[in-house]
Design a protein around this motif. Sequence first.
Motif, PDB file in Angstrom:
ATOM      1  N   LEU A  68      11.833  -9.063  -8.225  1.00 21.88           N
ATOM      2  CA  LEU A  68      10.538  -9.020  -7.761  1.00 21.88           C
ATOM      3  C   LEU A  68      10.048  -7.654  -8.166  1.00 21.88           C
ATOM      4  CD1 LEU A  68      11.883  -9.978  -5.681  1.00 21.88           C
ATOM      5  CD2 LEU A  68      11.220  -8.775  -3.606  1.00 21.88           C
ATOM      6  N   GLN A  69       8.584  -7.683  -8.646  1.00 23.21           N
ATOM      7  CA  GLN A  69       7.488  -6.781  -8.957  1.00 23.21           C
ATOM      8  C   GLN A  69       6.461  -6.884  -7.824  1.00 23.21           C
ATOM      9  OE1 GLN A  69       5.567  -8.632 -11.984  1.00 23.21           O
ATOM     10  NE2 GLN A  69       6.534  -8.247 -13.528  1.00 23.21           N
ATOM     11  N   VAL A  70       7.195  -5.243  -8.000  1.00 26.15           N
ATOM     12  CA  VAL A  70       6.328  -4.408  -6.000  1.00 26.15           C
ATOM     13  C   VAL A  70       5.493  -3.466  -7.454  1.00 26.15           C
ATOM     14  CG1 VAL A  70       6.423  -2.756  -4.627  1.00 26.15           C
ATOM     15  CG2 VAL A  70       8.824  -4.780  -4.695  1.00 26.15           C
ATOM     16  N   PHE A  71       4.454  -3.896  -6.961  1.00 21.79           N
ATOM     17  CA  PHE A  71       2.711  -3.027  -6.713  1.00 21.79           C
ATOM     18  C   PHE A  71       2.535  -2.164  -5.713  1.00 21.79           C
ATOM     19  CE2 PHE A  71       2.139  -6.827 -10.443  1.00 21.79           C
ATOM     20  CZ  PHE A  71       1.821  -5.791 -11.018  1.00 21.79           C
ATOM     21  N   VAL A  72       2.412  -1.025  -5.947  1.00 19.63           N
ATOM     22  CA  VAL A  72       1.706   0.096  -4.713  1.00 19.63           C
ATOM     23  C   VAL A  72       0.697   0.599  -5.186  1.00 19.63           C
ATOM     24  CG1 VAL A  72       2.021   2.542  -4.004  1.00 19.63           C
ATOM     25  CG2 VAL A  72       3.723   1.341  -5.352  1.00 19.63           C
ATOM     26  N   LEU A  73      -0.283  -0.623  -4.628  1.00 18.01           N
ATOM     27  CA  LEU A  73      -1.877  -0.436  -4.171  1.00 18.01           C
ATOM     28  C   LEU A  73      -1.967   1.153  -4.088  1.00 18.01           C
ATOM     29  CD1 LEU A  73      -2.611  -3.699  -2.016  1.00 18.01           C
ATOM     30  CD2 LEU A  73      -1.944  -2.997  -4.806  1.00 18.01           C
ATOM     31  N   LYS A  83       1.176  -1.162   0.135  1.00 24.23           N
ATOM     32  CA  LYS A  83       0.124  -0.062   0.139  1.00 24.23           C
ATOM     33  C   LYS A  83       0.711   1.347   0.185  1.00 24.23           C
ATOM     34  CE  LYS A  83      -4.300  -1.528   2.297  1.00 24.23           C
ATOM     35  NZ  LYS A  83      -4.792  -1.568   3.388  1.00 24.23           N
ATOM     36  N   GLU A  84       0.443   2.134  -0.598  1.00 23.18           N
ATOM     37  CA  GLU A  84       0.958   2.905  -0.473  1.00 23.18           C
ATOM     38  C   GLU A  84       0.964   4.310   1.083  1.00 23.18           C
ATOM     39  OE1 GLU A  84      -0.366   6.516  -2.848  1.00 23.18           O
ATOM     40  OE2 GLU A  84      -2.218   6.217  -2.981  1.00 23.18           O
TER      41      GLU A  84
END
Length: 950
Positions: free
Chosen positions: A551-556, A465-466
């Motif tokens: 690593l793929q970090v998705f910022v929610l 999460k952002e």
Amino acid sequence: MLYSSRGDQGDRDLLLLFIILTAWETGSGQVHYSVLEEAKHGTFVGHIAQDLSLELAELVPRLFQLDSKGRGDLLEVNLQNGILFVNSRIDREELCGRSAECSIHLEVIVDRPLQVFHVEVEVKDINDNPPVFPGTQRNLFIAESRPLDSRFPLEGASDADIGENALLTYRLSSNEYFSLDVPTTDQQVKPLGLVLRKPLDREESPELHLVLTATDRGKPELTGTVQLLVKVLDANDNAPAFDRTFYVVKLPENVPNATFVIKLNASDLDEGLNGDIIYSFSSDVSPDIKFKFYIDPLSGKIIAIGHIDFEERKTYKIPVEAIDKGLPPLAGHCTVLVEVVDTNDFAPELIIKTLWLPVKEDAQLGTIIALISVIDRDEGANGQVTCSLTPHVPFKLVSTFKNYYSLVLDSVLDREKVANYEVVVTARDGGSPSLSATASVSVEVADVNDNAPAFAQPEYTVLVKENNPPGCHIFTVSARDADAQENALVSYSLVERRVGERALSSYVSVHAESGKVYALQPLDHEELELLQFQVSARDAGVPPLGSNVTLQVFVLDENDNAPALLLPGPGGGAGALSQLVARSVGAGHVVAKVRAVDADSGYNAWLSYELQPAAGGARSPFRVGLYTGEISTTRALDEADAPRQRLLVLVKDHGEPALTATATVLLSLEDSGQAPKASSRASTGAAGAKAALVDVNVYLIIAICAVSSLLVLTLLLYTALRCSAPPSEGACGPGKPTLVCSSAVGSWSYSQQRRQRVCSGEGPPKTDLMAFSPSLPPCPGSVDATRDPQASLDSSGKPRHPNPDWRYSASLRAGMHSSVHLEEAGILRAGPGGPDQQWPTVSSATPEPEAGEVSPPVGAGVNSNSWTFKYGPGNPKQSGPGELPDKFIIPGSPAIISIRQEPTNSQIDKSDFITFGKKEETKKKKKKKKGNKTQEKKEKGNSTTDNSDQ
């Protein structure tokens, strides 16, 4: 008197044959030396290093060893000059006894490379032992009636030396009655004896004193003597006589006590007591024979009473006499030779001489691991030993030297498969039954760095999460190294790269030992939606090995941006919206419109509008569209309404928690006489705006076509490159969907293989876009990608079916936990005869009859999420054929699209054509500038242009 052997020529022939055999056996060793017994300390034996072709400088580095096989330290080697010398007293008789050959067998062992040499040192005899008789005096009882030439056996002397030093000659003192009979060939058949040459007369000479002298042939000669006392007896004329004078018996070793050996038989011609015989061993028999054998005095039966061991003694010569009971008693004599037969009573002995452990797993074939010595004390077939190994081990035995085996590597080792081998060496002799012995060797395999650290999967997806706190732990990578110790010690590091204008290390860091990944600063979804990087795992081996994981970090997105109002004015976002309204307008007339944008995405950017109640509770004649922001009349205006109306519009997003903004709308009511003037001004301004809008549309179409052409060209080039590349495993295989992004609205899912592949042939891979119900982890700052990706699937492996009654109601505003799928459904037509376009259609279902609302149909989230737009019941504004919906929203996207449709003669507000909810500052400024220009035209024209919104 001097008596010598009568077969001198035969003795010389035997001696010559003995010397030849000794010389042949001596030459069978690798190196042969000789030394005299009783040599002094330091006596030179031989240049052993030179004879073995060993350099003096190599003796110490190659770990020169001298093994005398239990002979003690009789001989030693000077490592400085390589000379073999006498270290302590050597007694040949003590070492070898009566053996004709006497040698000290040495083994020289050197390392690097391993060599074993056999050295034989012959111990030569010197004449250091005189002849010895069994006793100092021998008593002989001889009847006077004995005839001439009667023979009386004597026990000869023994000499501990060998060869010439042990050859004896006998001499009898001068007398007139007896002569000495010396055997010429086989002493076992006919021993030394006295021969009566003159009849005895007891009355004349009752006793005779004689001296028997034995002399050897050594230099100098040594002698031994025994006193012979001859007592002359009377009467008893016949002595007992045996069947044979010499008996040979074979007796196996290790026989039990009381084992029968032989039964002797003697006869006496006399009668009465003179003919009764008593058997016994001769008085001069050795004590060892008395300990091992017993003779029955009446029957003459000989039995074994002691332990008979072939390795201890191979033959026993037993002198037996039979004495009668006459007066004087007469005796008969014989010899029994017992030959001991060897049996397989000794098992082989295994000795691990040297070990070279541990063995590296990359050791070459043929590497020597151990040197093993095998000994069996038996002889013949009982002493022949064969060795074998435990089956299914990567080793083998190689016969290196006599009685030596080397354990060598036979196949490739792999410590990761087997780290230790328990090797059992079995030695078995050729006896019947055969005996065996075993020795165990534990071979440890040493590790080499031949395995790189390996991750469980090549790519991980992390949801964060952002607005996370700085230093928040977002994920843990773990790599396993199959090696051991420092070769398996894994350290982690980032593969540095640039993320925009900043270094990757300014965003994230990884702990070198634990592999924990930390976010170094708060992440902003509006700034960075996806952060992709690699983590390297490297071991501590030499040379080090490593591997990488992606690593793929998705910022929610979080609802961290409040709605921003787009109001006319120099700043575009401050002040109030002023509008002139004619009192003659009817119910449902749109008089103004509030516009706002939200920098967030998805439902956090979906805005709704509410009109705040007026002060004092008075009912306002205006209302605002829930999602359009259009202010319209609820009834016809009359003179009773205040000329100036101040409305407060609350703009609220659908985030959790919802953020709001308030817009102030000032409406000025004017009489209908002033309306035409305002309308004319508005018409003039609208005409200019329409011309500008046409120019903007032309440029927009050109830009869209150029971008589309570039996209198509890129896809074609990518397809050609992928299809021309060699096929790789899994390139066209379908991948399992993996959860990659989650928010309060829904969960988007892409194929686990992020890299889309275009393949030719049957069964092209699909990249499915699916949405699951939000399942946010409890940790606010991170989402652990190690959780089961099937958590959002039901028992059959399919996505869970959403709630069919999905509406934008109170529950929707609270969270909207339903699934959303986008499809291209409903066809919107631009107009009669116009081109058909595929648009996402929108459906509306709201409890408010006046306003429209957006919702998917029942069953949304499975396959049929077609969106349509409808007005509330009773509202006449329904889209007819060829008409476009007033406005629609793409769920999960920050875009809010408003489409205007006007009659032919209506005026069009350029700023109302399409409104997007994106937060790019350039678009905001352009939108605000257009709004300001339109507002200025409206104020100058003193008329409303909001009628064009219908």
